[in-house]
Design a protein around this motif. Structure first.
Motif, PDB file in Angstrom:
ATOM      1  N   MET A 261     -56.202  43.052  47.486  1.00  0.00           N
ATOM      2  CA  MET A 261     -55.741  42.205  46.389  1.00  0.00           C
ATOM      3  C   MET A 261     -56.910  41.110  45.854  1.00  0.00           C
ATOM      4  SD  MET A 261     -53.045  39.234  46.222  1.00  0.00           S
ATOM      5  CE  MET A 261     -51.717  40.219  46.702  1.00  0.00           C
ATOM      6  N   PRO A 262     -57.613  41.724  44.960  1.00  0.00           N
ATOM      7  CA  PRO A 262     -58.632  40.749  44.206  1.00  0.00           C
ATOM      8  C   PRO A 262     -57.947  39.605  43.309  1.00  0.00           C
ATOM      9  CG  PRO A 262     -58.332  42.728  42.817  1.00  0.00           C
ATOM     10  CD  PRO A 262     -57.357  42.974  43.856  1.00  0.00           C
ATOM     11  N   VAL A 263     -58.248  38.418  43.296  1.00  0.00           N
ATOM     12  CA  VAL A 263     -57.847  37.084  43.004  1.00  0.00           C
ATOM     13  C   VAL A 263     -58.842  36.519  42.163  1.00  0.00           C
ATOM     14  CG1 VAL A 263     -56.264  35.093  43.318  1.00  0.00           C
ATOM     15  CG2 VAL A 263     -55.858  37.052  44.482  1.00  0.00           C
ATOM     16  N   TYR A 264     -58.543  36.051  41.008  1.00  0.00           N
ATOM     17  CA  TYR A 264     -59.059  35.386  40.190  1.00  0.00           C
ATOM     18  C   TYR A 264     -58.288  34.384  39.350  1.00  0.00           C
ATOM     19  CZ  TYR A 264     -62.652  33.457  36.898  1.00  0.00           C
ATOM     20  OH  TYR A 264     -63.484  32.657  36.089  1.00  0.00           O
ATOM     21  N   ASN A 265     -58.415  33.018  39.675  1.00  0.00           N
ATOM     22  CA  ASN A 265     -57.601  32.231  38.802  1.00  0.00           C
ATOM     23  C   ASN A 265     -56.251  32.706  38.648  1.00  0.00           C
ATOM     24  OD1 ASN A 265     -59.830  30.613  38.850  1.00  0.00           O
ATOM     25  ND2 ASN A 265     -60.431  30.475  36.758  1.00  0.00           N
TER      26      ASN A 265
ATOM     27  N   VAL B   6     -57.062  39.928  50.893  1.00  0.00           N
ATOM     28  CA  VAL B   6     -57.142  38.916  49.701  1.00  0.00           C
ATOM     29  C   VAL B   6     -58.469  38.570  49.356  1.00  0.00           C
ATOM     30  CG1 VAL B   6     -55.860  36.957  48.261  1.00  0.00           C
ATOM     31  CG2 VAL B   6     -54.619  38.077  50.186  1.00  0.00           C
ATOM     32  N   ILE B   7     -59.289  38.818  48.269  1.00  0.00           N
ATOM     33  CA  ILE B   7     -60.377  38.611  48.037  1.00  0.00           C
ATOM     34  C   ILE B   7     -60.513  37.448  46.598  1.00  0.00           C
ATOM     35  CG2 ILE B   7     -62.943  39.320  47.197  1.00  0.00           C
ATOM     36  CD1 ILE B   7     -60.512  41.848  48.942  1.00  0.00           C
ATOM     37  N   ASN B   8     -60.863  36.410  47.010  1.00  0.00           N
ATOM     38  CA  ASN B   8     -60.885  35.336  46.000  1.00  0.00           C
ATOM     39  C   ASN B   8     -62.119  35.539  45.487  1.00  0.00           C
ATOM     40  OD1 ASN B   8     -60.587  33.069  44.449  1.00  0.00           O
ATOM     41  ND2 ASN B   8     -61.366  31.616  46.075  1.00  0.00           N
ATOM     42  N   ASP B   9     -62.330  35.718  44.034  1.00  0.00           N
ATOM     43  CA  ASP B   9     -63.341  35.910  43.391  1.00  0.00           C
ATOM     44  C   ASP B   9     -63.851  34.974  42.563  1.00  0.00           C
ATOM     45  OD1 ASP B   9     -65.736  37.787  42.515  1.00  0.00           O
ATOM     46  OD2 ASP B   9     -64.524  37.954  40.644  1.00  0.00           O
ATOM     47  N   GLY B  10     -64.231  33.836  43.420  1.00  0.00           N
ATOM     48  CA  GLY B  10     -64.833  32.542  42.923  1.00  0.00           C
ATOM     49  C   GLY B  10     -63.886  31.755  41.919  1.00  0.00           C
ATOM     50  N   SER B  11     -62.762  31.858  42.233  1.00  0.00           N
ATOM     51  CA  SER B  11     -61.519  31.048  41.573  1.00  0.00           C
ATOM     52  C   SER B  11     -61.981  29.686  41.377  1.00  0.00           C
ATOM     53  CB  SER B  11     -60.209  31.301  42.062  1.00  0.00           C
ATOM     54  OG  SER B  11     -59.767  32.504  42.071  1.00  0.00           O
ATOM     55  N   THR B  12     -61.512  29.119  40.168  1.00  0.00           N
ATOM     56  CA  THR B  12     -62.007  27.574  40.148  1.00  0.00           C
ATOM     57  C   THR B  12     -60.872  26.484  39.846  1.00  0.00           C
ATOM     58  OG1 THR B  12     -62.037  27.796  37.629  1.00  0.00           O
ATOM     59  CG2 THR B  12     -64.072  28.099  38.837  1.00  0.00           C
ATOM     60  N   ASP B  13     -59.357  27.536  40.148  1.00  0.00           N
ATOM     61  CA  ASP B  13     -58.177  26.768  40.201  1.00  0.00           C
ATOM     62  C   ASP B  13     -57.874  26.648  41.601  1.00  0.00           C
ATOM     63  OD1 ASP B  13     -57.371  29.255  40.833  1.00  0.00           O
ATOM     64  OD2 ASP B  13     -55.963  29.622  39.197  1.00  0.00           O
ATOM     65  N   ARG B  14     -56.362  26.432  41.909  1.00  0.00           N
ATOM     66  CA  ARG B  14     -55.881  26.204  43.211  1.00  0.00           C
ATOM     67  C   ARG B  14     -55.338  27.694  43.903  1.00  0.00           C
ATOM     68  NH1 ARG B  14     -51.091  24.685  42.476  1.00  0.00           N
ATOM     69  NH2 ARG B  14     -50.969  23.755  44.480  1.00  0.00           N
TER      70      ARG B  14
ATOM     71  N   PHE C 123     -58.176  36.377  54.484  1.00  0.00           N
ATOM     72  CA  PHE C 123     -58.660  35.916  53.120  1.00  0.00           C
ATOM     73  C   PHE C 123     -60.184  35.885  53.158  1.00  0.00           C
ATOM     74  CE2 PHE C 123     -59.714  31.927  51.113  1.00  0.00           C
ATOM     75  CZ  PHE C 123     -59.484  32.111  50.001  1.00  0.00           C
ATOM     76  N   VAL C 124     -60.686  36.198  52.068  1.00  0.00           N
ATOM     77  CA  VAL C 124     -61.977  36.329  52.079  1.00  0.00           C
ATOM     78  C   VAL C 124     -62.645  35.723  50.637  1.00  0.00           C
ATOM     79  CG1 VAL C 124     -64.450  37.819  51.759  1.00  0.00           C
ATOM     80  CG2 VAL C 124     -62.368  38.644  53.143  1.00  0.00           C
ATOM     81  N   THR C 125     -63.553  34.997  50.640  1.00  0.00           N
ATOM     82  CA  THR C 125     -63.809  34.211  49.448  1.00  0.00           C
ATOM     83  C   THR C 125     -65.437  34.678  48.929  1.00  0.00           C
ATOM     84  OG1 THR C 125     -63.930  32.216  47.922  1.00  0.00           O
ATOM     85  CG2 THR C 125     -64.663  32.034  50.413  1.00  0.00           C
ATOM     86  N   GLN C 126     -65.568  34.778  47.599  1.00  0.00           N
ATOM     87  CA  GLN C 126     -66.866  35.048  47.095  1.00  0.00           C
ATOM     88  C   GLN C 126     -67.342  34.316  45.953  1.00  0.00           C
ATOM     89  OE1 GLN C 126     -67.175  39.550  46.810  1.00  0.00           O
ATOM     90  NE2 GLN C 126     -66.208  39.416  44.876  1.00  0.00           N
ATOM     91  N   ALA C 127     -68.449  34.088  45.659  1.00  0.00           N
ATOM     92  CA  ALA C 127     -68.996  33.722  44.245  1.00  0.00           C
ATOM     93  C   ALA C 127     -68.258  34.753  43.373  1.00  0.00           C
ATOM     94  CB  ALA C 127     -70.397  33.593  44.196  1.00  0.00           C
ATOM     95  N   ASN C 128     -68.021  34.248  41.990  1.00  0.00           N
ATOM     96  CA  ASN C 128     -67.495  35.324  41.210  1.00  0.00           C
ATOM     97  C   ASN C 128     -68.342  36.590  40.806  1.00  0.00           C
ATOM     98  OD1 ASN C 128     -67.009  35.735  37.718  1.00  0.00           O
ATOM     99  ND2 ASN C 128     -65.218  35.809  38.927  1.00  0.00           N
TER     100      ASN C 128
ATOM    101  N   GLY D  98     -66.638  39.604  39.662  1.00  0.00           N
ATOM    102  CA  GLY D  98     -65.699  40.539  38.952  1.00  0.00           C
ATOM    103  C   GLY D  98     -64.802  41.437  39.792  1.00  0.00           C
ATOM    104  N   VAL D  99     -63.925  42.018  39.186  1.00  0.00           N
ATOM    105  CA  VAL D  99     -62.876  42.763  40.066  1.00  0.00           C
ATOM    106  C   VAL D  99     -63.512  43.911  41.038  1.00  0.00           C
ATOM    107  CG1 VAL D  99     -62.116  44.090  38.094  1.00  0.00           C
ATOM    108  CG2 VAL D  99     -60.604  43.462  39.977  1.00  0.00           C
ATOM    109  N   SER D 100     -64.159  44.558  40.376  1.00  0.00           N
ATOM    110  CA  SER D 100     -64.769  45.722  41.091  1.00  0.00           C
ATOM    111  C   SER D 100     -65.532  45.405  42.339  1.00  0.00           C
ATOM    112  CB  SER D 100     -65.724  46.547  40.361  1.00  0.00           C
ATOM    113  OG  SER D 100     -64.823  47.394  39.375  1.00  0.00           O
ATOM    114  N   ALA D 101     -66.297  44.313  42.176  1.00  0.00           N
ATOM    115  CA  ALA D 101     -67.150  43.579  43.527  1.00  0.00           C
ATOM    116  C   ALA D 101     -66.025  43.329  44.486  1.00  0.00           C
ATOM    117  CB  ALA D 101     -67.808  42.588  42.949  1.00  0.00           C
ATOM    118  N   ALA D 102     -64.915  42.743  43.872  1.00  0.00           N
ATOM    119  CA  ALA D 102     -63.882  42.008  44.978  1.00  0.00           C
ATOM    120  C   ALA D 102     -63.075  43.241  45.603  1.00  0.00           C
ATOM    121  CB  ALA D 102     -62.788  41.382  43.889  1.00  0.00           C
ATOM    122  N   ARG D 103     -62.802  44.250  44.757  1.00  0.00           N
ATOM    123  CA  ARG D 103     -62.100  45.405  45.396  1.00  0.00           C
ATOM    124  C   ARG D 103     -63.212  46.241  46.621  1.00  0.00           C
ATOM    125  NH1 ARG D 103     -59.573  47.763  39.907  1.00  0.00           N
ATOM    126  NH2 ARG D 103     -57.599  46.812  39.829  1.00  0.00           N
ATOM    127  N   ASN D 104     -64.454  46.207  46.222  1.00  0.00           N
ATOM    128  CA  ASN D 104     -65.174  46.716  47.083  1.00  0.00           C
ATOM    129  C   ASN D 104     -65.354  46.497  48.496  1.00  0.00           C
ATOM    130  OD1 ASN D 104     -65.890  48.647  45.374  1.00  0.00           O
ATOM    131  ND2 ASN D 104     -67.888  47.922  44.454  1.00  0.00           N
TER     132      ASN D 104
END
Length: 271
Positions: free
Chosen positions: A9-13, A37-45, A60-65, A67-73
């Motif tokens: 599950m990629p997540v962005y904002n 769950v890959i948080n792709d640099g979300s700036t919200d909650r 749970f994994v977090t990374q700098a934004n 994009g969805v393809s990088a998060a899925r990878n």
């Protein structure tokens, strides 16, 4: 022990919806799953909401934004399941979403992919009457190249994991999912269940709204398929023809870009 299914599950904002998505996984009748769950640099909650869930199956994994393809990878590298599938942070999986697809695999062990039906809901959570039901059964590569609606590619596919290295092309911003499945599908069998396995949230921010980006993505798919000799000349010709029709109708429906629609077939056929 029942088969382990990895859900990526990629997540962005997605603070408004991510709890619904996670709760839909927690409600699965098939309980042997891991949720990456890959948080792709979300700036919200989003991150705060995700971290409220104290379940050892949720990672749970977090990374700098990126994009969805990088998060899925990231999820594809970390997964440990026998099968895997994707779930976006604003969609919902039905309670039988995993079990109904696994049942099809159990009945036909030679399968590589199992799909399922989809219903659509709006921003208020209201289910719409229309939906998508796949119908195809068999070798799926040619159907993908035809963009055939009987087995349309997407998050509804559950994939039997092999020793392949699974990876999305991060240089593509559109049609990267089509290219991902084309690379996996040659010589592989597909089936489906008519049970609804996914509830898809419709919004006005879909990548499909960016018609020029979508057109470029399709052109990239044609080029990559040709360069890697994945398909015959006649298959690529049909793919081009199908894309031309889709893009012409899309531009025409948009109304404001009719001139672009008229030159689209030329651009596609010179890809």
């Amino acid at each position: 022990m029942p088969e382990l299914v990895s859900i990526i599950m990629p997540v962005y904002n997605a603070e408004k919806y991510v709890a619904e998505a996670i709760e839909s996984v927690l409600a699965q009748s098939h309980t042997n799953w891991e949720l990456l769950v890959i948080n792709d640099g979300s700036t919200d909650r989003s991150a705060e909401i995700i971290q409220r869930y104290d379940d050892p199956r949720i990672h749970f994994v977090t990374q700098a934004n990126q994009g969805v393809s990088a998060a899925r990878n990231v999820g594809l590298k970390l997964m440990t399941g026998d099968y895997f599938c994707f779930l976006d942070g604003d969609d919902r999986m039905t309670t039988e979403g995993l079990s109904s697809r696994l049942a099809v695999f159990e009945g036909e062990p030679a399968l590589s992919f199992v799909d399922g039906a989809v219903t659509y809901f709006d921003q208020y959570g209201i289910i719409k009457n229309k939906g998508y039901v796949p119908t195809f059964h068999g070798l799926v590569f040619d159907r993908l190249l035809r963009l055939d609606n009987s087995c349309f590619f997407g998050n509804t596919w559950m994939i039997k994991r092999t020793e392949l290295v699974y990876q999305f092309d991060t240089d593509m911003t559109h049609s990267e999912d089509l290219w991902f499945y084309i690379q996996l599908a040659k010589g592989k069998s597909y089936h489906c269940t008519n049970q609804v396995i996914l509830e898809y949230r419709q919004s006005n921010t879909s990548a499909m709204k960016n018609l020029q980006g979508l057109e470029k993505g399709y052109r990239d798919v044609i080029k990559k398929t040709r360069m890697m000799n994945l398909a015959s000349g006649s298959q690529i010709f049909y793919l081009r023809s199908r894309i031309c029709r889709i893009m012409f109708l899309s531009y025409l429906f948009d109304g404001k870009k009719l001139a672009s629609a008229l030159v689209c077939p030329f651009r596609i056929f010179t890809a």
